[in-house]
Design a protein around this motif. Structure first.
Motif, PDB file in Angstrom:
ATOM      1  N   MET A  70       0.890  -1.331   0.022  1.00  0.00           N
ATOM      2  CA  MET A  70      -0.074  -0.003  -0.101  1.00  0.00           C
ATOM      3  C   MET A  70       0.758   1.156  -0.103  1.00  0.00           C
ATOM      4  N   PHE A  71       2.147   1.110   0.844  1.00  0.00           N
ATOM      5  CA  PHE A  71       3.038   2.367   0.796  1.00  0.00           C
ATOM      6  C   PHE A  71       3.350   2.658  -0.448  1.00  0.00           C
ATOM      7  N   ALA A  72       3.849   1.652  -0.868  1.00  0.00           N
ATOM      8  CA  ALA A  72       4.577   1.730  -2.343  1.00  0.00           C
ATOM      9  C   ALA A  72       3.473   2.221  -3.471  1.00  0.00           C
ATOM     10  N   PHE A  73       2.379   1.707  -3.451  1.00  0.00           N
ATOM     11  CA  PHE A  73       1.335   2.517  -4.441  1.00  0.00           C
ATOM     12  C   PHE A  73       1.188   3.846  -4.280  1.00  0.00           C
ATOM     13  N   LEU A  74       0.935   4.380  -2.837  1.00  0.00           N
ATOM     14  CA  LEU A  74       0.881   5.587  -2.646  1.00  0.00           C
ATOM     15  C   LEU A  74       2.226   6.454  -2.867  1.00  0.00           C
ATOM     16  N   LEU A  75       3.062   5.968  -2.832  1.00  0.00           N
ATOM     17  CA  LEU A  75       4.452   6.469  -3.243  1.00  0.00           C
ATOM     18  C   LEU A  75       4.430   6.903  -4.548  1.00  0.00           C
ATOM     19  N   LEU A 102      -0.286  12.025   4.474  1.00  0.00           N
ATOM     20  CA  LEU A 102      -0.837  10.548   4.543  1.00  0.00           C
ATOM     21  C   LEU A 102       0.451   9.616   4.443  1.00  0.00           C
ATOM     22  N   LEU A 103       1.479  10.017   3.619  1.00  0.00           N
ATOM     23  CA  LEU A 103       2.961   9.153   3.704  1.00  0.00           C
ATOM     24  C   LEU A 103       3.539   9.379   5.008  1.00  0.00           C
ATOM     25  N   ALA A 104       3.717  10.369   5.471  1.00  0.00           N
ATOM     26  CA  ALA A 104       4.319  10.667   6.739  1.00  0.00           C
ATOM     27  C   ALA A 104       3.645   9.980   8.014  1.00  0.00           C
ATOM     28  N   VAL A 105       2.015   9.808   7.876  1.00  0.00           N
ATOM     29  CA  VAL A 105       1.300   9.261   9.125  1.00  0.00           C
ATOM     30  C   VAL A 105       1.698   7.741   8.676  1.00  0.00           C
ATOM     31  N   LEU A 106       1.745   7.219   7.606  1.00  0.00           N
ATOM     32  CA  LEU A 106       1.955   5.668   7.619  1.00  0.00           C
ATOM     33  C   LEU A 106       3.458   5.327   7.722  1.00  0.00           C
ATOM     34  N   ALA A 107       4.372   6.235   7.339  1.00  0.00           N
ATOM     35  CA  ALA A 107       5.774   5.793   7.748  1.00  0.00           C
ATOM     36  C   ALA A 107       5.982   5.678   9.408  1.00  0.00           C
ATOM     37  N   ALA A 108       5.374   6.846   9.998  1.00  0.00           N
ATOM     38  CA  ALA A 108       5.630   6.785  11.331  1.00  0.00           C
ATOM     39  C   ALA A 108       4.781   5.580  11.952  1.00  0.00           C
ATOM     40  N   ASN A 109       3.831   5.184  11.410  1.00  0.00           N
ATOM     41  CA  ASN A 109       3.036   4.044  12.065  1.00  0.00           C
ATOM     42  C   ASN A 109       3.915   2.795  11.676  1.00  0.00           C
ATOM     43  N   HIS A 110       4.499   2.656  10.693  1.00  0.00           N
ATOM     44  CA  HIS A 110       5.277   1.350  10.445  1.00  0.00           C
ATOM     45  C   HIS A 110       6.898   1.340  10.881  1.00  0.00           C
TER      46      HIS A 110
END
Length: 131
Positions: free
Chosen positions: A1-6, A66-74
């Motif tokens: 999911m993260f790669a797709f959003l990136l 959104l990407l910063a939030v996802l990276a912080a949770n991972h």
């Protein structure tokens, strides 16, 4: 999911750069000729590019958050484990039973001073520091 959003984020960034570079420095838009009214007139193109810039800039900021939030949770506990070292293994000194008049620590000079049945740290050739 993260790669797709990136990837989507990179596409938005490229589109934003393209739209910004298409505008004239005076704010005139594409600067192409055409009918005095309509989308491809200088005024219509400028309005379209201005709106497109605003929409793409808003999407870029929202995707960045959104990407910063996802990276912080991972989060992971380690950053890089490729150079992780394992501690040196301890070697076991064999137990030697004295026979008759044999010395209490039989087994040679390397085992001198080490009681039978105890472990001796592996010698890795390091020179101990003087106190």
């Amino acid at each position: 999911m993260f790669a797709f959003l990136l990837v989507i984020h990179a596409i938005i960034a490229a589109a934003l750069v393209t739209v910004i570079l298409m505008q004239r420095s005076e704010g005139g838009g594409l600067g192409m000729g055409g009918s005095p009214s309509g989308l491809m007139s200088a005024r219509g193109a400028a309005d379209f590019l201005t709106r497109a810039t605003g929409v793409l800039a808003t999407m870029f900021v929202l995707f960045s958050i959104l990407l910063a939030v996802l990276a912080a949770n991972h989060r992971t506990t380690t950053i890089d484990t490729s150079l992780a070292r394992t501690p040196a293994a301890a070697t076991t000194v064999p137990t030697a039973q004295p026979k008759g008049d044999a010395a209490p620590f039989a087994g040679g000079a390397e085992n001198a001073g080490v009681p039978a049945g105890t472990t001796k740290p592996a010698d890795n050739g390091a020179v101990p520091l003087a106190n």
